[in-house]
Design an enzyme around this catalytic site. Structure first.
Site, PDB file in Angstrom:
ATOM      1  CG  HIS A 192      -2.147  -0.902   0.890  1.00 14.00           C
ATOM      2  ND1 HIS A 192      -2.249  -2.156   1.404  1.00 14.00           N
ATOM      3  CD2 HIS A 192      -3.198  -0.729   0.068  1.00 14.00           C
ATOM      4  CE1 HIS A 192      -3.348  -2.722   0.921  1.00 14.00           C
ATOM      5  NE2 HIS A 192      -3.939  -1.876   0.121  1.00 14.00           N
ATOM      6  NE  ARG A 299      -6.009   0.986  -2.448  1.00 19.73           N
ATOM      7  CZ  ARG A 299      -5.477   1.038  -3.671  1.00 19.73           C
ATOM      8  NH1 ARG A 299      -5.292   2.197  -4.255  1.00 19.73           N
ATOM      9  NH2 ARG A 299      -5.118  -0.061  -4.297  1.00 19.73           N
ATOM     10  NE  ARG A 335     -10.962  -0.753  -0.958  1.00 17.05           N
ATOM     11  CZ  ARG A 335      -9.694  -1.084  -1.193  1.00 17.05           C
ATOM     12  NH1 ARG A 335      -9.425  -2.021  -2.071  1.00 17.05           N
ATOM     13  NH2 ARG A 335      -8.711  -0.466  -0.595  1.00 17.05           N
ATOM     14  CD  GLU A 435      -9.856  -7.217  -2.967  1.00 15.24           C
ATOM     15  OE1 GLU A 435      -8.791  -6.655  -3.249  1.00 15.24           O
ATOM     16  OE2 GLU A 435     -10.672  -6.736  -2.154  1.00 15.24           O
ATOM     17  CG  ASN A 458      -2.914  -4.333  -6.137  1.00 13.06           C
ATOM     18  OD1 ASN A 458      -2.501  -4.458  -7.268  1.00 13.06           O
ATOM     19  ND2 ASN A 458      -3.367  -3.191  -5.656  1.00 13.06           N
ATOM     20  CG  ASP A 459      -5.672  -7.989  -1.573  1.00 15.04           C
ATOM     21  OD1 ASP A 459      -4.667  -8.343  -0.922  1.00 15.04           O
ATOM     22  OD2 ASP A 459      -6.344  -6.987  -1.277  1.00 15.04           O
ATOM     23  NE  ARG A 469      -1.234  -5.607  -1.475  1.00 15.33           N
ATOM     24  CZ  ARG A 469      -2.380  -4.998  -1.728  1.00 15.33           C
ATOM     25  NH1 ARG A 469      -3.520  -5.670  -1.606  1.00 15.33           N
ATOM     26  NH2 ARG A 469      -2.410  -3.761  -2.127  1.00 15.33           N
ATOM     27  CB  CYS A 506      -9.534  -0.726  -9.097  1.00 10.10           C
ATOM     28  SG  CYS A 506     -10.114  -1.928  -7.892  1.00 10.10           S
TER      29      CYS A 506
HETATM   30  C1  PEP Z   1      -6.343  -4.856  -4.968  1.00  9.20           C
HETATM   31  O1  PEP Z   1      -6.233  -5.703  -4.079  1.00  9.20           O
HETATM   32  O2  PEP Z   1      -5.988  -5.051  -6.141  1.00  9.20           O
HETATM   33  C2  PEP Z   1      -6.885  -3.521  -4.660  1.00  9.20           C
HETATM   34  C3  PEP Z   1      -7.103  -2.642  -5.607  1.00  9.20           C
HETATM   35  O3  PEP Z   1      -7.116  -3.217  -3.356  1.00  9.20           O
HETATM   36  P1  PEP Z   1      -5.955  -2.836  -2.316  1.00  9.20           P
HETATM   37  O4  PEP Z   1      -4.691  -2.639  -3.095  1.00  9.20           O
HETATM   38  O5  PEP Z   1      -6.378  -1.628  -1.601  1.00  9.20           O
HETATM   39  O6  PEP Z   1      -5.916  -4.059  -1.441  1.00  9.20           O
HETATM   40 MG    MG Z   2      -7.310  -5.457  -2.209  1.00  7.79          MG
END
Ligand code: PEP
Ligand code: MG
Length: 572
Positions: A192, A299, A335, A435, A458-459, A469, A506
């Site tokens: 993040h 977010r 979100r 995700e 990402n998740d 991550r 996203c």
């Molecule tokens: C993701 O997981 O891809 C996402 C956009 O949410 P975050 O990065 O805030 O977990």
């Molecule tokens: Mg996420």
């Protein structure tokens, strides 16, 4: 000159001076017994510490311009009340006299007792107070021990921050006007803090392992966020090479902004929607000026990270309303709270001691188990919906029951607003983030109850490939081009399209130009990314044809392994 290699976490080239930021959360508390004759002296030290802190708060209060928002003033006034609370003072005095321990020890014990009492009480307001008490104890201890932690919010000189790790909350709090670049030992491209760095257009190199041990404050550094390289005390040749590259980059940025105002349309006429991801409302106007067609991911947990007061219903309502007004009817996807993992909100996670936080109580699971917090947020969004085009998105949905439960809470929140005669739009689209692999695998079922999907790569990468991550040791495995990820993306998009609904993305993959043609070819309708990437992605979309992209996607889906896909995309 030394050259260190890490992960290119946020693009850009910077030359500047290093500032080593190594802070430890709590000071070590000395513990010793005192004699009865020393009680008065220890009590005097306590009063002096309280006085020093409250004087500083009063001074800050006096310096806030009258026209400024009440928010900061309210927070400072609440702090004053806490530090001067008579019960707290009496408890400290009693602890001192009965326990005959040094004052630091007593302050610690009394505050811990208070925290435990608060933790046993039901209701969000008590949980919120836990963070306040713990912050007060930390401040008192720092004062008593003459520790003056350096604050990133107080930066007043342009520097390159070098740290072992930076929490998202710390990255958010820093005075970004003076942060030229970020260099950390931990982290990955999808941590993040990396996301915040990109959103703020601050070049960053992460995952350097031992960078903070090799760099000293004051060292001249070159941070190459494009390649993930840091030079310590660069030689003349390297310095002039980078000075030249920085100049060239400025010229390129001007070129990319030239497609501003034009739509992201492929050569054969397929229109793609490009939106931005946002973390703080203050970025809002600037972010939308890059030509985005709305916000694909806001977010909202960063409001909660800013403190409990910021997250009460009225403040959330105000924040969302201001964002929606600033968006001037462009869609804004909020979100709901995605807390947990590396986004720890002290008041919520006080008692939490999980072995695997990333697989534990986080995100929608937190919201579903704390209906008062969840519904407060939903009511704030509903009430703000009259000011613009809002969409609600639930994070980390892993199964149908979770989605159904979240939707029930939304209905309850609507009923509560209606009972108070608070107007809201009844046509708010409600979508979910895909995700977790399980969500992609049952996407055909989930989409029947949702208005849209947004793929959180990402998740999705973290949970599909089993890669933390934030862990630089395994970040080499976090490859969006892994065939398993491509298949899950394809399943998700196809499931949405079968029901005539849109599929967005996203996650960070959406803003990575290496994957733009592939994602267009897979049928993605909407890309949401950090504002800095939008111009480049648009430029690529305007130069490709959908038909060619579809062929490319077909080939990619047939590749046996990550390297083959990477070679096909030219991203290896
Ligand atoms: C993701 O997981 O891809 C996402 C956009 O949410 P975050 O990065 O805030 O977990
Ligand atoms: Mg996420």
């Amino acid at each position: 000159m030394k050259e260190l290699s890490g992960i290119p976490a946020s693009k850009g080239l910077v030359i500047g001076k290093a500032l080593l930021y190594l802070e430890d959360a709590l000071p070590e508390i000395p513990r010793y017994s005192i004699k009865e004759t020393q009680v008065n002296e220890e009590w005097r030290r306590f009063l002096l510490a309280v006085n020093t802190i409250t004087e500083k708060i009063r001074q800050e209060l006096n310096e806030i311009p009258v026209k400024d928002s009440r928010e900061r003033r309210d927070i400072l006034e609440a702090q004053l009340l806490m530090f001067e609370d008579i019960d707290f003072h009496e408890n400290v005095k009693h602890g001192l006299e009965s326990g005959l321990q040094n004052i630091e020890n007593v302050v610690w014990d009394v505050s811990q007792e208070l925290i435990q009492k608060l933790a046993a009480l039901p209701g969000a307001e008590f949980r919120a107070r836990i963070a306040d008490v713990s912050g007060m104890a930390q401040e008192l201890l720092n004062e008593l021990l003459s520790i003056h932690p350096f604050s990133l919010a107080g930066l007043n000189e342009a520097v390159i921050i070098v740290a072992r790790d930076l929490l998202p909350s710390q990255a958010l709090a820093m005075n970004k006007d003076f942060v030229k670049a970020i260099v950390t030992d931990a982290g990955s491209q999808i941590s993040h803090t990396a996301i915040i760095a990109r959103a703020s257009r601050i070049p960053a190199v992460m995952g350097l392992s031992s960078g903070s041990a090799q760099i000293k404050s004051g060292d001249t550094l070159i941070v190459d966020g494009d390649r993930g390289v840091v030079f310590i005390e660069p030689d003349k040749k390297t310095l002039s090479l980078y000075q030249k590259m920085i100049k060239e980059n400025r010229a390129k940025a001007k070129m990319a902004s030239s497609s501003n105002g034009r739509r992201a349309e492929t050569k054969d006429g397929r229109l793609i929607t490009l939106k931005v991801n946002m973390e703080t409302p203050s970025e809002f106007k600037k972010a939308l000026s890059c030509g985005a067609e709305g916000v694909g991911l806001y977010r909202s947990e960063f409001i909660f990270l800013a403190g409990d007061k910021a997250a009460d219903e009225e403040n959330q309502y105000r924040t969302y309303s201001e964002m929606l007004k600033a968006a001037r009817n462009l869609p804004v996807t909020i979100r709901t709270l995605d807390a947990g993992g590396d986004k720890i909100i002290p008041s919520l996670f006080q008692d939490s001691d999980e072995k695997n936080p990333l697989l534990g109580w986080r995100s929608i699971r937190v919201s579903l188990s704390m209906p008062d917090i969840f519904k407060t947020q939903l009511r704030a969004i509903l009430r703000a919906s009259v000011h613009g085009d809002v969409r609600i998105m639930f994070p980390l949905i892993s199964g149908l029951a979770e989605l159904e439960q979240a939707l029930r809470f939304l209905e309850e929140a609507k009923t509560e607003c209606a009972a108070k005669k608070q107007p809201y739009s009844d046509t708010i689209p409600v979508g979910i983030m895909v995700e977790v692999p399980s969500a992609a695998l049952i996407a055909n079922r989930l989409i029947k109850k949702a208005d849209f999907f947004s793929i959180g790569t990402n998740d999705m990468i973290q949970y599909t490939l089993g890669v933390d991550r934030g862990n630089e040791k395994v970040s080499y495995l976090a490859r969006p081009e892994h065939p398993a990820i491509l298949r899950l993306i394809k399943m998700t998009i196809d499931a949405a399209h079968k029901q005539g609904k849109p599929a967005a993305m996203c996650g960070e993959m959406a803003g990575d130009t290496r994957f733009t043609p592939l994602l267009v070819g897979l049928g993605l309708d909407e890309f949401s990314m950090n504002a800095a990437a939008l111009g480049d992605v648009k430029h690529i979309i305007r130069g490709i044809s959908f038909a060619e992209c579809q062929k490319l996607a077909k080939k990619a889906l047939q590749c046996a392994g990550t390297e083959r896909v990477a070679a096909l995309l030219g991203s290896s």
